[in-house]
Design a protein around this motif. Structure first.
Motif, PDB file in Angstrom:
ATOM      1  N   THR A 143       0.837  -1.192   0.000  1.00 48.04           N
ATOM      2  CA  THR A 143       0.000   0.000   0.000  1.00 48.04           C
ATOM      3  C   THR A 143       0.876   1.248   0.000  1.00 48.04           C
ATOM      4  O   THR A 143       1.562   1.529   0.971  1.00 48.04           O
ATOM      5  CB  THR A 143      -0.945   0.017   1.220  1.00 48.04           C
ATOM      6  OG1 THR A 143      -1.760  -1.148   1.190  1.00 48.04           O
ATOM      7  CG2 THR A 143      -1.826   1.255   1.214  1.00 48.04           C
ATOM      8  N   ILE A 144       0.844   1.965  -1.106  1.00 47.04           N
ATOM      9  CA  ILE A 144       1.593   3.210  -1.224  1.00 47.04           C
ATOM     10  C   ILE A 144       0.584   4.344  -1.319  1.00 47.04           C
ATOM     11  O   ILE A 144      -0.254   4.371  -2.214  1.00 47.04           O
ATOM     12  CB  ILE A 144       2.498   3.215  -2.464  1.00 47.04           C
ATOM     13  CG1 ILE A 144       3.532   2.094  -2.372  1.00 47.04           C
ATOM     14  CG2 ILE A 144       3.177   4.569  -2.623  1.00 47.04           C
ATOM     15  CD1 ILE A 144       4.356   1.920  -3.633  1.00 47.04           C
ATOM     16  N   PHE A 188      -0.033   8.763  -5.893  1.00 45.91           N
ATOM     17  CA  PHE A 188      -0.174   7.330  -5.709  1.00 45.91           C
ATOM     18  C   PHE A 188      -1.443   7.050  -4.906  1.00 45.91           C
ATOM     19  O   PHE A 188      -1.716   7.741  -3.940  1.00 45.91           O
ATOM     20  CB  PHE A 188       1.048   6.760  -4.979  1.00 45.91           C
ATOM     21  CG  PHE A 188       2.327   6.947  -5.743  1.00 45.91           C
ATOM     22  CD1 PHE A 188       2.664   6.090  -6.771  1.00 45.91           C
ATOM     23  CD2 PHE A 188       3.174   7.993  -5.445  1.00 45.91           C
ATOM     24  CE1 PHE A 188       3.835   6.268  -7.490  1.00 45.91           C
ATOM     25  CE2 PHE A 188       4.346   8.182  -6.143  1.00 45.91           C
ATOM     26  CZ  PHE A 188       4.679   7.320  -7.168  1.00 45.91           C
ATOM     27  N   SER A 189      -2.202   6.088  -5.297  1.00 50.17           N
ATOM     28  CA  SER A 189      -3.492   5.706  -4.709  1.00 50.17           C
ATOM     29  C   SER A 189      -4.610   6.677  -5.052  1.00 50.17           C
ATOM     30  O   SER A 189      -5.723   6.526  -4.581  1.00 50.17           O
ATOM     31  CB  SER A 189      -3.406   5.524  -3.190  1.00 50.17           C
ATOM     32  OG  SER A 189      -2.556   4.458  -2.870  1.00 50.17           O
ATOM     33  N   ASP A 190      -4.337   7.699  -5.832  1.00 51.55           N
ATOM     34  CA  ASP A 190      -5.354   8.678  -6.249  1.00 51.55           C
ATOM     35  C   ASP A 190      -6.169   9.214  -5.083  1.00 51.55           C
ATOM     36  O   ASP A 190      -7.376   9.427  -5.195  1.00 51.55           O
ATOM     37  CB  ASP A 190      -6.284   8.068  -7.306  1.00 51.55           C
ATOM     38  CG  ASP A 190      -5.569   7.824  -8.619  1.00 51.55           C
ATOM     39  OD1 ASP A 190      -4.726   8.653  -8.998  1.00 51.55           O
ATOM     40  OD2 ASP A 190      -5.848   6.795  -9.260  1.00 51.55           O
ATOM     41  N   VAL A 224      -8.975  18.309  -2.061  1.00 47.80           N
ATOM     42  CA  VAL A 224      -9.158  17.505  -0.844  1.00 47.80           C
ATOM     43  C   VAL A 224      -8.418  16.172  -0.973  1.00 47.80           C
ATOM     44  O   VAL A 224      -8.543  15.477  -1.978  1.00 47.80           O
ATOM     45  CB  VAL A 224     -10.659  17.252  -0.582  1.00 47.80           C
ATOM     46  CG1 VAL A 224     -10.851  16.379   0.655  1.00 47.80           C
ATOM     47  CG2 VAL A 224     -11.396  18.582  -0.415  1.00 47.80           C
ATOM     48  N   PHE A 225      -7.673  15.835   0.079  1.00 46.67           N
ATOM     49  CA  PHE A 225      -7.055  14.519   0.220  1.00 46.67           C
ATOM     50  C   PHE A 225      -7.967  13.691   1.113  1.00 46.67           C
ATOM     51  O   PHE A 225      -8.366  14.156   2.188  1.00 46.67           O
ATOM     52  CB  PHE A 225      -5.668  14.629   0.870  1.00 46.67           C
ATOM     53  CG  PHE A 225      -5.083  13.303   1.270  1.00 46.67           C
ATOM     54  CD1 PHE A 225      -4.415  12.508   0.351  1.00 46.67           C
ATOM     55  CD2 PHE A 225      -5.223  12.847   2.572  1.00 46.67           C
ATOM     56  CE1 PHE A 225      -3.886  11.284   0.727  1.00 46.67           C
ATOM     57  CE2 PHE A 225      -4.692  11.626   2.953  1.00 46.67           C
ATOM     58  CZ  PHE A 225      -4.024  10.836   2.028  1.00 46.67           C
ATOM     59  N   VAL A 226      -8.319  12.474   0.668  1.00 53.19           N
ATOM     60  CA  VAL A 226      -9.147  11.559   1.458  1.00 53.19           C
ATOM     61  C   VAL A 226      -8.309  10.329   1.774  1.00 53.19           C
ATOM     62  O   VAL A 226      -7.849   9.646   0.852  1.00 53.19           O
ATOM     63  CB  VAL A 226     -10.436  11.164   0.710  1.00 53.19           C
ATOM     64  CG1 VAL A 226     -11.262  10.205   1.553  1.00 53.19           C
ATOM     65  CG2 VAL A 226     -11.250  12.402   0.347  1.00 53.19           C
ATOM     66  N   ALA A 227      -8.099  10.062   3.049  1.00 51.57           N
ATOM     67  CA  ALA A 227      -7.263   8.931   3.463  1.00 51.57           C
ATOM     68  C   ALA A 227      -7.877   7.618   2.983  1.00 51.57           C
ATOM     69  O   ALA A 227      -8.984   7.273   3.391  1.00 51.57           O
ATOM     70  CB  ALA A 227      -7.103   8.917   4.980  1.00 51.57           C
ATOM     71  N   PRO A 228      -7.150   6.869   2.141  1.00 50.34           N
ATOM     72  CA  PRO A 228      -7.695   5.603   1.657  1.00 50.34           C
ATOM     73  C   PRO A 228      -7.557   4.463   2.664  1.00 50.34           C
ATOM     74  O   PRO A 228      -8.254   3.455   2.554  1.00 50.34           O
ATOM     75  CB  PRO A 228      -6.873   5.326   0.397  1.00 50.34           C
ATOM     76  CG  PRO A 228      -5.581   6.015   0.634  1.00 50.34           C
ATOM     77  CD  PRO A 228      -5.901   7.222   1.474  1.00 50.34           C
ATOM     78  N   VAL A 229      -6.641   4.621   3.618  1.00 51.00           N
ATOM     79  CA  VAL A 229      -6.435   3.619   4.665  1.00 51.00           C
ATOM     80  C   VAL A 229      -6.131   4.339   5.975  1.00 51.00           C
ATOM     81  O   VAL A 229      -5.647   5.464   5.979  1.00 51.00           O
ATOM     82  CB  VAL A 229      -5.266   2.651   4.342  1.00 51.00           C
ATOM     83  CG1 VAL A 229      -5.565   1.818   3.108  1.00 51.00           C
ATOM     84  CG2 VAL A 229      -3.951   3.390   4.182  1.00 51.00           C
ATOM     85  N   ILE A 271       3.000   7.094   6.422  1.00 52.48           N
ATOM     86  CA  ILE A 271       4.201   6.610   7.094  1.00 52.48           C
ATOM     87  C   ILE A 271       4.034   5.140   7.445  1.00 52.48           C
ATOM     88  O   ILE A 271       4.890   4.309   7.180  1.00 52.48           O
ATOM     89  CB  ILE A 271       4.493   7.423   8.372  1.00 52.48           C
ATOM     90  CG1 ILE A 271       4.815   8.868   8.024  1.00 52.48           C
ATOM     91  CG2 ILE A 271       5.631   6.782   9.166  1.00 52.48           C
ATOM     92  CD1 ILE A 271       4.892   9.787   9.237  1.00 52.48           C
ATOM     93  N   ARG A 272       2.878   4.841   8.056  1.00 47.86           N
ATOM     94  CA  ARG A 272       2.613   3.458   8.466  1.00 47.86           C
ATOM     95  C   ARG A 272       1.109   3.217   8.540  1.00 47.86           C
ATOM     96  O   ARG A 272       0.378   4.016   9.108  1.00 47.86           O
ATOM     97  CB  ARG A 272       3.233   3.189   9.833  1.00 47.86           C
ATOM     98  CG  ARG A 272       3.023   1.765  10.311  1.00 47.86           C
ATOM     99  CD  ARG A 272       3.680   1.530  11.653  1.00 47.86           C
ATOM    100  NE  ARG A 272       3.337   0.250  12.162  1.00 47.86           N
ATOM    101  CZ  ARG A 272       4.152  -0.805  12.173  1.00 47.86           C
ATOM    102  NH1 ARG A 272       5.360  -0.690  11.728  1.00 47.86           N
ATOM    103  NH2 ARG A 272       3.760  -1.939  12.662  1.00 47.86           N
ATOM    104  N   GLN A 273       0.697   2.154   7.933  1.00 52.25           N
ATOM    105  CA  GLN A 273      -0.712   1.763   7.981  1.00 52.25           C
ATOM    106  C   GLN A 273      -1.030   1.161   9.350  1.00 52.25           C
ATOM    107  O   GLN A 273      -0.201   0.506   9.961  1.00 52.25           O
ATOM    108  CB  GLN A 273      -0.989   0.741   6.876  1.00 52.25           C
ATOM    109  CG  GLN A 273      -2.447   0.478   6.652  1.00 52.25           C
ATOM    110  CD  GLN A 273      -2.682  -0.383   5.425  1.00 52.25           C
ATOM    111  OE1 GLN A 273      -1.784  -0.579   4.607  1.00 52.25           O
ATOM    112  NE2 GLN A 273      -3.879  -0.883   5.281  1.00 52.25           N
ATOM    113  N   MET A 274      -2.249   1.402   9.815  1.00 47.62           N
ATOM    114  CA  MET A 274      -2.653   0.874  11.123  1.00 47.62           C
ATOM    115  C   MET A 274      -3.893   0.022  10.971  1.00 47.62           C
ATOM    116  O   MET A 274      -4.661   0.166  10.111  1.00 47.62           O
ATOM    117  CB  MET A 274      -2.911   2.022  12.088  1.00 47.62           C
ATOM    118  CG  MET A 274      -1.651   2.837  12.343  1.00 47.62           C
ATOM    119  SD  MET A 274      -1.920   4.258  13.375  1.00 47.62           S
ATOM    120  CE  MET A 274      -2.032   3.495  14.960  1.00 47.62           C
TER     121      MET A 274
END
Length: 161
Positions: free
Chosen positions: A28-29, A60-62, A70-75, A158-161
């Motif tokens: 996941t990038i 990356f990840s659009d 607006v940036f929407v967190a995909p994860v 930085i890190r997926q949770m």
């Protein structure tokens, strides 16, 4: 013996599933960088305005929308964001990074007739849930230089949770 074998098979399947989940996380990038490109000064406006960074440098990840700003967190995870601007001295520059409608960090520069260009920026590390929204707003009366990648908004996971 059959019970032990069945238990071992169950544990093996669970371990394989966990390994696959970790592989997906590793792949996941989430990263973007975009520039506000409007051919020169952008603003001042009569009201607070979301700054739309309309020229993606990377996305990356659009997750960043170049039409809305607006940036929407995909994860869910821990992210790093940076805002940077250049502005002329004639008008003030006042930019704030918002998360779900709440201010996070800001960067400002006062209007001054004696200088020709100013720069400013700020950064934040944030824990986001999937679907959280981040965007930059210019305060009423603010402006930025929106040409040749002087004013940018960037972020990455930085890190997926």
């Amino acid at each position: 013996m059959e019970e032990k074998l069945a238990a071992l098979e169950t544990r093996l399947k669970a371990s394989e599933q966990k390994i696959e989940e970790l592989k997906i996380r590793e792949k996941t990038i989430v990263a973007f960088s975009a520039s506000a490109e409007y051919g020169g000064a952008h603003g001042p406006f009569d009201a607070d305005t979301t700054l739309v960074y309309n020229t993606p440098i990377a996305n990356f990840s659009d997750a960043y929308n170049k039409f809305t700003g607006v940036f929407v967190a995909p994860v869910a995870g821990v992210y790093h964001f940076v805002i940077f601007f250049q502005a002329g001295g004639q008008y003030a520059a006042n930019l704030t990074l918002f998360k779900n409608g709440e201010p996070v960090v800001m960067t400002t520069d006062e209007a001054a007739s004696y200088d020709s260009a100013d720069t400013g920026g700020n950064a934040a590390v944030l824990e986001l849930k999937k679907g959280d929204q981040l965007y930059v707003r210019m305060a009423k009366g603010s402006h930025v230089l929106a040409a040749t990648q002087h004013t940018t908004f960037s972020g990455f996971l930085i890190r997926q949770m």
